[in-house]
Design a protein around this motif. Sequence first.
Motif, short mmCIF file in Angstrom:
data_model
loop_
_atom_site.label_atom_id
_atom_site.label_comp_id
_atom_site.label_asym_id
_atom_site.label_seq_id
_atom_site.Cartn_x
_atom_site.Cartn_y
_atom_site.Cartn_z
N SER A 192 41.30 7.45 79.72
CA SER A 192 39.73 7.94 79.38
C SER A 192 39.93 9.24 79.15
O SER A 192 40.39 9.98 79.61
CB SER A 192 39.01 7.33 80.65
OG SER A 192 39.61 8.07 81.68
N LEU A 201 37.36 4.27 75.76
CA LEU A 201 38.46 4.19 76.47
C LEU A 201 39.64 3.46 75.61
O LEU A 201 39.19 2.84 74.67
CB LEU A 201 38.28 2.93 77.77
CG LEU A 201 37.29 3.48 78.83
CD1 LEU A 201 37.21 2.06 79.73
CD2 LEU A 201 37.75 4.71 79.46
N GLN A 219 48.80 -2.33 76.17
CA GLN A 219 49.12 -3.44 76.84
C GLN A 219 50.44 -2.97 77.60
O GLN A 219 51.29 -1.91 77.18
CB GLN A 219 49.61 -4.32 76.00
CG GLN A 219 48.60 -5.21 75.23
CD GLN A 219 48.81 -6.16 74.31
OE1 GLN A 219 50.07 -6.38 73.75
NE2 GLN A 219 48.01 -6.91 73.49
N GLY A 275 47.24 -2.50 71.28
CA GLY A 275 46.24 -1.80 72.13
C GLY A 275 45.04 -1.69 71.34
O GLY A 275 44.80 -2.31 70.24
N GLU A 319 43.00 1.30 75.41
CA GLU A 319 43.88 0.38 76.15
C GLU A 319 45.03 0.11 75.41
O GLU A 319 44.96 -0.37 74.42
CB GLU A 319 43.00 -0.79 76.50
CG GLU A 319 41.78 -0.55 77.46
CD GLU A 319 40.81 -1.87 77.75
OE1 GLU A 319 41.28 -3.02 77.16
OE2 GLU A 319 40.05 -1.94 78.42
N LYS A 342 37.91 0.61 73.41
CA LYS A 342 36.70 0.05 73.77
C LYS A 342 35.97 0.98 74.21
O LYS A 342 35.81 1.62 75.35
CB LYS A 342 36.97 -0.98 74.93
CG LYS A 342 37.71 -2.33 74.55
CD LYS A 342 37.83 -3.19 75.71
CE LYS A 342 38.60 -4.55 75.29
NZ LYS A 342 38.78 -5.36 76.27
N LYS A 372 46.91 2.72 85.12
CA LYS A 372 47.22 1.53 85.03
C LYS A 372 46.44 0.44 85.83
O LYS A 372 45.93 0.81 86.84
CB LYS A 372 48.67 1.12 85.19
CG LYS A 372 49.07 1.03 86.49
CD LYS A 372 50.53 0.76 86.61
CE LYS A 372 51.10 0.66 88.10
NZ LYS A 372 52.45 0.31 88.23
N THR A 373 46.08 -0.66 85.39
CA THR A 373 45.16 -1.63 85.95
C THR A 373 45.08 -3.09 85.68
O THR A 373 46.10 -3.29 84.50
CB THR A 373 43.38 -1.29 85.56
OG1 THR A 373 42.70 -1.98 86.31
CG2 THR A 373 43.26 -1.37 84.22
N LYS A 400 41.73 -8.64 83.71
CA LYS A 400 42.65 -8.84 82.71
C LYS A 400 43.85 -10.06 82.88
O LYS A 400 44.71 -10.09 82.04
CB LYS A 400 43.58 -7.70 82.21
CG LYS A 400 42.92 -6.44 82.06
CD LYS A 400 42.00 -6.27 81.08
CE LYS A 400 41.23 -5.03 80.97
NZ LYS A 400 40.50 -4.89 79.83
N VAL A 443 47.38 -3.10 82.29
CA VAL A 443 46.91 -2.50 81.03
C VAL A 443 46.95 -1.12 81.38
O VAL A 443 46.35 -0.65 82.58
CB VAL A 443 45.48 -3.24 80.79
CG1 VAL A 443 44.96 -2.21 79.75
CG2 VAL A 443 45.53 -4.50 80.19
N THR A 444 47.36 -0.32 80.48
CA THR A 444 47.24 1.18 80.63
C THR A 444 45.97 1.51 79.96
O THR A 444 45.65 1.32 78.88
CB THR A 444 48.39 1.85 80.13
OG1 THR A 444 49.55 1.35 80.64
CG2 THR A 444 48.36 3.37 80.35
N VAL A 445 45.00 2.36 80.73
CA VAL A 445 43.66 2.72 80.48
C VAL A 445 43.77 4.40 80.32
O VAL A 445 44.32 4.85 81.31
CB VAL A 445 42.58 2.35 81.28
CG1 VAL A 445 41.38 2.73 80.77
CG2 VAL A 445 42.78 0.70 81.26
#
Length: 108
Positions: free
Chosen positions: A50, A81, A85, A75, A83, A78, A36-37, A41, A46-48
Amino acid sequence: MPKGSWREFEDTAVKQTLQSSFQIESKSQLPVRVQKTRVGKGGKTVTVISGLTTRDNDQAKKLLKLLKSRCGTGGTIKGDLFELQGDQVSVVLELLKEEGYHPKKSGS
């Protein structure tokens, strides 16, 4: 020097890296990271995800739709990635394990 052993334009290092990148065949061998980051944003969490390399765009969209419906959030994709919410790390880890991946939580 034996005849036929000279290869001026063949780069073996490039060929070996290409072959090693295609050796990962199963989902469980992919290095999937979930974190999460809030950086960049606007203060929103946001949960990412990868490391989910999908061969075609349709497969990525299906996986994103499954993630969004299970989490009940929006979501996007990108690049490579995914992403989502909100703070959805635990739900995403559980879902990816059910799908056959071996995800790990990264970050705090």
